[in-house]
Design an enzyme around this catalytic site. Structure first.
Site, PDB file in Angstrom:
ATOM      1  N   ASP A  34      -9.512  -3.245   8.770  1.00 45.18           N
ATOM      2  CA  ASP A  34      -9.331  -2.066   8.178  1.00 45.18           C
ATOM      3  C   ASP A  34     -10.295  -0.952   8.863  1.00 45.18           C
ATOM      4  O   ASP A  34     -11.238  -0.343   8.430  1.00 45.18           O
ATOM      5  CB  ASP A  34     -10.182  -2.157   6.929  1.00 45.18           C
ATOM      6  CG  ASP A  34      -9.686  -3.423   5.907  1.00 45.18           C
ATOM      7  OD1 ASP A  34      -8.375  -3.507   5.972  1.00 45.18           O
ATOM      8  OD2 ASP A  34     -10.340  -4.158   5.272  1.00 45.18           O
ATOM      9  N   GLU A 188      -2.379   0.997  -0.790  1.00 43.01           N
ATOM     10  CA  GLU A 188      -3.841   0.892  -0.580  1.00 43.01           C
ATOM     11  C   GLU A 188      -4.102   1.655   0.746  1.00 43.01           C
ATOM     12  O   GLU A 188      -3.402   2.188   1.450  1.00 43.01           O
ATOM     13  CB  GLU A 188      -4.417  -0.621  -0.539  1.00 43.01           C
ATOM     14  CG  GLU A 188      -3.624  -1.450   0.554  1.00 43.01           C
ATOM     15  CD  GLU A 188      -3.686  -3.024   0.597  1.00 43.01           C
ATOM     16  OE1 GLU A 188      -4.302  -3.462  -0.550  1.00 43.01           O
ATOM     17  OE2 GLU A 188      -3.525  -3.614   1.410  1.00 43.01           O
TER      18      GLU A 188
HETATM   19  C1  6LW Z   1      -8.268  -4.052   2.133  1.00 38.40           C
HETATM   20  C2  6LW Z   1      -6.696  -3.615   2.203  1.00 38.40           C
HETATM   21  C3  6LW Z   1      -6.353  -4.400   3.179  1.00 38.40           C
HETATM   22  O1  6LW Z   1      -9.138  -3.283   1.156  1.00 38.40           O
HETATM   23  O2  6LW Z   1      -7.108  -5.897   3.015  1.00 38.40           O
HETATM   24  O3  6LW Z   1      -4.947  -4.814   4.888  1.00 38.40           O
HETATM   25  C4  6LW Z   1      -7.666  -5.538   2.208  1.00 38.40           C
HETATM   26  N1  6LW Z   1      -5.327  -3.919   4.120  1.00 38.40           N
HETATM   27  O4  6LW Z   1      -6.781  -2.192   2.336  1.00 38.40           O
HETATM   28  C5  6LW Z   1      -9.351  -6.233   2.741  1.00 38.40           C
HETATM   29  O5  6LW Z   1      -9.381  -5.930   3.990  1.00 38.40           O
END
Ligand code: 6LW
Length: 519
Positions: A34, A188
């Site tokens: 991240d 996300e």
């Molecule tokens: C993070 C989300 C993700 O919050 O995994 O790969 C989660 N992306 O954006 C935890 O790292």
């Protein structure tokens, strides 16, 4: 004349070679997921997630986006990072770092505490503020500053936007859903940027496994409506053109314009080993970005990346070879060392026995919930070796200390010294996989100083001990795959950690003279 020609050719050659070409991915290997990046002049700062480890949110500095040096952590105090209720892969999720009017902001989520918060500082290598808690929930918060306003985005289900006061945390506008991606699951990792009158909203979709991708939308107004890029996704390895790529699961990106005007993205990905297993966690990668004629970003030409990147870079900084040996003769551990959860600080000492790291045995075993005596560093290379010199001190029967290859409390391989009867000590190799605990080998020896070694490669961890640091005896080897993220679950990566544990309250400790990591 001839001489002049040769000097000219030489100069041309020198200047071509100083136009740095190419670099290796990942730019930050090992469990560093991240990533988020910001720029101040010619200085770049990058943060990554840290989950249940303490201190939280490692922060790195670079001048070329390729070579990163850790300069500290954003969350170094219990008042900033409460991991009391965290289990494996709880704690700190995806952070964002931004710089605005002389102040660095880092916004993130403690999923095991009160959710979203930010901290700020004028000196990113120093102490950061106490948390400013935020109302808008869920994970992956990000900040965008414009015209005296501070906007926050996060992803309760779609991507939501609101305006906040970053000093007080007060939410100034209602949370408004602004985009829900292109239909992939787990929309996300939102970030907002502005370029040439467009607001761009970058997100990840598809989940953080093999289906991961990065998509983008844009709008003339910050709160939408956002239109999806017809060429989405802009980065993914889900398709046929990347099915054999040694990097998989690319996603969760942040974009930055460098001081020379070039554009770049940092993002996470993982490197499968032993078939489709990854051990080192999700790592930080870098790729160039260009803007196409319709003002959409294009990542590395075709939306895929490689281990060896063949592209023009910023001028690369010369690198000093980094030392891989920790002699415990300093007053503090280096930034690469982490505790599990909030450490019980009295269990760790660098001065009780000068020149040694003394770990006091805890009755919290590695498998237990709770805070064991545990301090470790990430495995950052598929092929590497970790070695340590250890003596038990004032131990009671069955006290143990050693090195663990640790994915989470249910999945670890432990190589340790256990106190036996009288002056005997037992070198033990144990595998812990869920509810299975298996002692692979025990060797009883007179009390003394021992050297423990773990060798890692694509398929196996192999375990050795020595009494003289010259002749190493092999105790066993075990497949890597049973510790992988695919088996163990969660969001973290392997640590090589030093630990000390006892069956009953004990005065015992394990004294480590040095720890070496080589690759
Ligand atoms: C993070 C989300 C993700 O919050 O995994 O790969 C989660 N992306 O954006 C935890 O790292």
């Amino acid at each position: 004349m001839k001489q002049l020609f040769f000097s000219f050719a030489f100069l041309v050659l020198i200047s071509i070679s100083s136009l740095a070409q190419g670099y290796k991915n990942p730019v930050i290997p090992g469990f560093h997921p991240d990533p988020s990046v910001c720029r101040v002049g010619e200085d770049y700062y990058l943060v990554t997630s840290s989950f249940e480890y303490f201190p939280g949110v490692p922060i790195f500095h670079s001048n070329d986006l390729v070579h990163w040096k850790q300069i500290g952590h954003c969350l170094t105090r219990d008042s900033q990072l409460n991991l009391k209720n965290s289990g494996p892969s709880g704690g700190i999720y995806a952070p964002t770092i931004r710089y605005h009017e002389g102040i660095f902001y880092m916004i993130t989520t403690n999923v095991s505490d009160k959710g979203n918060f930010l901290v700020y500082t004028e000196n990113p290598a120093g102490e950061w503020s106490d948390p400013v808690w935020l109302k808008q929930g869920s994970i992956d918060p990000s900040l965008y500053f414009e015209d005296g306003k501070c906007y926050m985005v996060s992803n309760p289900d779609a991507i939501y936007l609101c305006e906040i006061n970053p000093k007080t945390g007060e939410q100034l506008t209602e949370s408004k859903p602004i985009w829900n991606g292109t239909g992939g699951r787990y929309v996300e990792a939102p970030h907002i940027y502005k370029k040439d009158g467009w607001y761009y909203l970058l997100v990840a979709e598809g989940g953080t496994e093999y289906g991961h991708k990065v998509t983008i939308a844009r709008s003339r107004k910050i709160d939408g409506p956002y239109q999806s890029n017809p060429a989405n996704p802009i980065l993914t390895h889900i398709n046929e053109n990347a099915q054999n790529n040694p990097i998989q699961g690319v996603g969760h990106a942040d974009i930055i314009q460098a001081h020379d005007g070039s554009w770049w993205t940092v993002f996470l990905g993982f490197r499968p080993q032993s078939g489709s297993h990854h051990l080192l966690g999700r790592e930080t990668f870098l790729a160039p970005v260009r803007w196409d004629k319709n003002a959409w970003p294009v990542v590395n030409g075709d939306g895929t990346v490689s281990l060896n990147m063949d592209c023009k870079t910023l001028p690369l900084e010369p690198q000093k070879a980094s030392s891989t040996r920790t002699n415990f003769n300093t007053s503090a551990l280096g930034f690469e060392w982490n505790y599990l959860y909030n450490p019980i600080v009295t269990n760790y000492s660098l001065n009780e026995r000068p020149g040694y790291l003394r770990l006091k045995a805890s009755t919290v075993q590695l498998n237990h919930p709770g805070t064991p005596t545990f301090v470790g560093r990430r495995q950052q290379h598929i092929e590497c070796t970790a070695t340590t010199a250890i003596e038990l001190n004032e131990s009671s029967l069955h006290d143990e200390g050693g090195i663990t290859v640790y994915m989470n409390n249910q999945h670890h391989y432990d190589l340790f010294i256990r106190q036996g009867e009288k002056d005997k000590q037992i070198i033990t190799l144990r595998y812990c996989l869920g509810s299975m605990q298996h002692i692979e080998k025990e060797v009883e020896l007179p009390t003394g100083k021992f050297y423990l070694q773990v060798q890692a490669n694509n398929n196996y961890y192999s375990f050795y001990y020595s009494t003289d640091n010259k002749n190493y005896q092999k105790l066993g080897q075990m497949d890597v795959r049973y510790l992988s993220s695919e088996t163990a679950g969660g969001f973290t990566g392997i640590y090589f950690a030093l630990y000390a544990a006892s069956q009953n309250p004990s005065r015992g400790s394990a004294d480590f003279e040095w720890f070496a990591y080589s690759y």
